[in-house]
Design a protein around this motif. Structure first.
Motif, PDB file in Angstrom:
ATOM      1  N   GLN A  85      48.678 -75.418  -5.573  1.00  9.23           N
ATOM      2  CA  GLN A  85      47.368 -75.556  -4.932  1.00  9.23           C
ATOM      3  C   GLN A  85      46.241 -75.306  -5.925  1.00  9.23           C
ATOM      4  O   GLN A  85      45.218 -76.005  -5.912  1.00  9.23           O
ATOM      5  CB  GLN A  85      47.258 -74.587  -3.756  1.00  9.23           C
TER       6      GLN A  85
ATOM      7  N   ALA B 218      53.702 -63.048  -0.218  1.00 11.79           N
ATOM      8  CA  ALA B 218      54.521 -64.235  -0.480  1.00 11.79           C
ATOM      9  C   ALA B 218      55.706 -64.259   0.472  1.00 11.79           C
ATOM     10  O   ALA B 218      56.416 -63.267   0.625  1.00 11.79           O
ATOM     11  CB  ALA B 218      55.020 -64.219  -1.924  1.00 11.79           C
TER      12      ALA B 218
ATOM     13  N   THR C  44      46.442 -67.896   0.468  1.00 10.49           N
ATOM     14  CA  THR C  44      47.662 -67.579  -0.272  1.00 10.49           C
ATOM     15  C   THR C  44      47.524 -66.257  -1.016  1.00 10.49           C
ATOM     16  O   THR C  44      48.474 -65.459  -1.082  1.00 10.49           O
ATOM     17  CB  THR C  44      47.982 -68.702  -1.269  1.00 10.49           C
TER      18      THR C  44
ATOM     19  N   GLY D 106      51.468 -71.686  -4.361  1.00  6.06           N
ATOM     20  CA  GLY D 106      50.116 -71.229  -4.676  1.00  6.06           C
ATOM     21  C   GLY D 106      49.622 -71.784  -6.003  1.00  6.06           C
ATOM     22  O   GLY D 106      48.461 -72.199  -6.113  1.00  6.06           O
TER      23      GLY D 106
END
Length: 375
Positions: free
Chosen positions: A350, A333, A328, A347
């Motif tokens: 995560q 993005a 990521t 992100g």
């Protein structure tokens, strides 16, 4: 679907600290047979493969369309009357096609990435479904319609129901009834003794521990502690496990839970499936306490096996999400799509999950050290 170890003998998320008693060593509970106080919470209920209407049209244009055409062709070779209607799920490795065969609704699973590791895993799933034709497990599984291990195509009946959770790690505690149903199904699988030779032992425990240590995911002390516990488990009888006991592999149907994705099924140290459920239920501390009690109720050996499994499952998840976070950070993005995860929010989610997994691993590490001290 939608090298045997010497230790096994086979025949947006919010970060919160751990509540007391939710670790691998649970606080005593007055009623270990229940899951007291599990918050129901709100959980998005997605329709499962069996509750979606069979309508729509496949887009077979472009490069991705070529992949779908190849997948449909491989299905038609083993099931000529399969009529694909929808792409149920598509990832980098497999695609699920929803359709009909005759008067029956069916789901076809096809491998897109034919690298050896993924092909072997797919063939193991086919072997499991073929084994279930003659030796039915004590839970509901989709009935096999057709399969070809060479082209890695599989067709099974479409089961009604909804998945117990949309995500691998649910961001909110699933409803208590859903957790109870999933856990009950997993425990019935774990108590099953299929005929000898039908399934292998998929996990080489000593090899996995050594590899995680070489990768820097386990410390020297972790290595020593786990090896000591593993040595004490050398003659422990294996337990049959689903091998991937995630809530999104449990379909809650009107007639009871259905377990999907059997590519990792086989003989493990006792408690592997329970360790997997414990790991993904980070937002349900009461359910975790109950799972820990179930895993340890057979005594010290069961406790040690559960802790070894828990350390390996947590380390695997940490590795998985560290890779995802790094990816990521490297990639730009994507454009936001309403209703779809992605971009900075995904992100951050995560990273918060990864932080929780590291906390869980520290908690499991302390439990392992305490267990070594009692041997």
């Amino acid at each position: 679907m939608y090298a045997a170890s010497s230790a096994v003998t086979a025949p947006a998320r919010t970060y919160r600290p751990h509540p007391a008693g939710s670790g691998p060593y649970p606080a005593p509970s007055p009623s270990p047979g229940a899951v007291p106080g599990l918050p129901g919470g709100r959980n998005r209920r997605a329709p499962g493969p069996g509750s979606q209407p069979l309508s729509g049209r496949l887009d077979l244009s472009g490069p991705q369309g070529a992949q779908l055409r190849a997948a449909v062709a491989s299905v038609h070779r083993i099931c000529p009357d399969f009529n694909p209607v929808q792409v149920l799920r598509r990832g980098g490795k497999t695609v699920l096609l929803l359709g009909t065969t005759g008067r029956m609704s069916a789901v076809a699973k096809c491998l897109l990435d034919h690298s050896p590791a993924w092909a072997d895993s797919f063939r193991q799933e086919i072997s499991a479904y073929r084994a279930f034709v003659r030796h039915r497990p004590p839970v509901r599984v989709p009935r096999l319609v057709a399969a070809d291990p060479d082209s890695c195509a599989l067709v099974v009946e479409r089961m009604p129901g909804r998945v117990a959770a949309l995500a691998r790690h649910p961001a909110e505690a699933p409803p208590r009834a859903d957790v109870r149903a999933a856990l009950g199904a997993i425990c019935r699988v774990n108590a099953w003794r299929p005929p000898a030779g039908l399934f292998d032992a998929p996990l080489d425990y000593a090899g996995r521990i050594g590899r995680y240590h070489d990768l820097g995911l386990l410390t020297d002390r972790d290595l020593g502690d786990l090896q000591k516990l593993l040595h004490g488990l050398a003659h422990t009888q294996g337990q049959f496990c689903h091998g991937d006991a995630l809530l999104n592999n449990v379909l809650l149907s009107p007639t009871g839970p259905v377990l999907l994705d059997w590519d990792s099924a086989g003989w493990y140290l006792p408690g592997y499936d329970l360790a997997t459920l414990w790991t993904v239920l980070g937002e349900a501390p009461a359910a975790r306490r109950h799972i820990s009690q179930l895993a340890q109720q057979a005594g010290t050996t069961a406790r040690d096996a559960f802790l070894v499994n828990l350390m390996l499952v947590l380390t695997r998840e940490i590795r998985r999400y560290e890779t995802a976070v790094q990816r990521t950070m490297r990639e730009p993005a994507p454009a936001a799509v309403p209703g779809q995860p992605g971009g900075p929010a995904a992100g951050e989610e995560q990273r918060l999950l990864l932080r929780r997994l590291h906390d869980d691993a520290q908690m499991a590490r302390r439990a392992v050290r305490a267990a070594v001290g009692t041997r």
